[in-house]
Design a protein around this motif. Structure first.
Motif, mmCIF file in Angstrom:
data_model
loop_
_atom_site.group_PDB
_atom_site.id
_atom_site.type_symbol
_atom_site.label_atom_id
_atom_site.label_comp_id
_atom_site.label_asym_id
_atom_site.label_seq_id
_atom_site.Cartn_x
_atom_site.Cartn_y
_atom_site.Cartn_z
ATOM 1 N N GLY A 81 -12.341 -6.413 -4.670
ATOM 2 C CA GLY A 81 -11.736 -5.201 -5.214
ATOM 3 C C GLY A 81 -11.925 -4.011 -4.301
ATOM 4 N N ARG A 82 -11.856 -4.249 -2.988
ATOM 5 C CA ARG A 82 -12.199 -3.212 -2.009
ATOM 6 C C ARG A 82 -10.962 -2.746 -1.248
ATOM 7 N N THR A 83 -10.831 -1.434 -1.110
ATOM 8 C CA THR A 83 -9.750 -0.836 -0.327
ATOM 9 C C THR A 83 -10.315 -0.287 0.972
ATOM 10 N N PRO A 84 -9.830 -0.728 2.120
ATOM 11 C CA PRO A 84 -10.354 -0.229 3.401
ATOM 12 C C PRO A 84 -10.083 1.261 3.579
ATOM 13 N N PRO A 85 -10.884 1.937 4.399
ATOM 14 C CA PRO A 85 -10.650 3.364 4.672
ATOM 15 C C PRO A 85 -9.388 3.553 5.503
ATOM 16 N N PRO A 86 -8.816 4.748 5.496
ATOM 17 C CA PRO A 86 -7.576 4.992 6.241
ATOM 18 C C PRO A 86 -7.804 5.069 7.736
ATOM 19 N N VAL A 87 -6.804 4.633 8.485
ATOM 20 C CA VAL A 87 -6.787 4.771 9.938
ATOM 21 C C VAL A 87 -5.411 5.295 10.316
ATOM 22 N N TRP A 88 -5.362 6.488 10.896
ATOM 23 C CA TRP A 88 -4.083 7.101 11.229
ATOM 24 C C TRP A 88 -3.452 6.413 12.435
ATOM 25 N N LYS A 89 -2.232 5.940 12.251
ATOM 26 C CA LYS A 89 -1.431 5.386 13.341
ATOM 27 C C LYS A 89 -0.023 5.916 13.144
ATOM 28 N N ALA A 90 0.355 6.883 13.953
ATOM 29 C CA ALA A 90 1.584 7.641 13.732
ATOM 30 C C ALA A 90 2.810 6.764 13.561
ATOM 31 N N SER A 91 2.966 5.744 14.415
ATOM 32 C CA SER A 91 4.165 4.913 14.392
ATOM 33 C C SER A 91 4.340 4.175 13.076
ATOM 34 N N ARG A 92 3.245 3.908 12.375
ATOM 35 C CA ARG A 92 3.328 3.191 11.101
ATOM 36 C C ARG A 92 3.151 4.127 9.906
ATOM 37 N N CYS A 93 2.221 5.050 10.002
ATOM 38 C CA CYS A 93 1.931 5.916 8.862
ATOM 39 C C CYS A 93 3.127 6.790 8.481
ATOM 40 N N ARG A 94 3.861 7.284 9.461
ATOM 41 C CA ARG A 94 4.986 8.174 9.171
ATOM 42 C C ARG A 94 6.116 7.462 8.433
#
Length: 222
Positions: free
Chosen positions: A169-182
């Motif tokens: 039941g674990r959600t990983p922390p965010p990692v910003w990657k512009a090409s995918r996050c946007r």
């Protein structure tokens, strides 16, 4: 590889999400968070046509729409957009086709989703499935995908890794990657830039505070 035992099977679509971004997959399939943008809306409409259930046969090829799939070994389930069954001397060979609204990607998320369908079909038909195709709406062309050892390993590994997250039941922390996050419809809910910057600034403040404390301790007392 041996899949984890979970109460509920994992949707095949979750593997596509997990290859794109593990956090996105967890937000959707563990936390049940969803938001739609233009890309997801267009994809939903595009898939709606393919998911109209039915079957027809032409020139030795039986074509089945919206075929339910399952693989007990990997604990995954889903629905194939289209599966062509090609007649041969030893029986029919399955050829899964997944419809995508855009164009071919640099990452392998779409290929993993298609390979997962092939693994299901192999278990269901007890026959090898060596190739399938991704049909992209923007190019209006099929891209044939070979289910080689590397892609199978990536697909099975993704099912196991994401299965472990579901089990915890674990959600990983965010990692910003512009090409995918946007392009992600969940970017406003995930807030990868804000959370990443907050964590970084907190660490920098903590290091600065520790350094200042150490410097003060080294000062001579009167």
């Amino acid at each position: 590889m041996v899949a984890l035992e979970l109460d509920s099977p994992i949707p095949i679509s979750a593997l596509q999400h997990a290859v794109y971004c593990l956090r996105q997959a967890a937000l959707i399939h563990i936390e049940r968070v969803w938001a739609e943008n233009r890309l997801t809306a267009e994809g939903r409409v595009f898939h709606g046509v393919a998911h109209e259930a039915g079957s027809r046969k032409s020139r030795g090829v039986r074509r089945v729409n919206a075929l339910p799939l399952a693989c007990k070994r990997l604990n995954i389930v889903g629905v194939a957009d289209v599966v062509e069954f090609h007649a041969g001397p030893d029986g029919e060979t399955a050829f899964p086709i997944e419809y995508k609204r855009g164009k071919p990607k640099l990452h392998r998320a779409d290929e993993v989703q298609l390979c997962a369908q092939a693994l299901c079909l192999e278990e269901m038909t007890d026959r090898p499935v060596r190739t399938g195709a991704l049909f992209y709406g923007e190019t209006k062309r099929r891209v044939v995908v070979s289910f080689d050892a590397e892609l199978r390993k990536l697909t099975e590994g993704t099912a196991i890794v994401f299965g472990a997250l579901v089990g915890e039941g674990r959600t990983p922390p965010p990692v910003w990657k512009a090409s995918r996050c946007r392009a992600c419809s969940l970017v406003e809910l995930c807030r990868p830039q804000a959370m990443t910057k907050s964590a970084l600034s907190f660490r920098q403040r903590a290091i600065a505070a520790a350094f200042a404390l150490g410097s003060a301790a080294d000062e001579p007392t009167s």
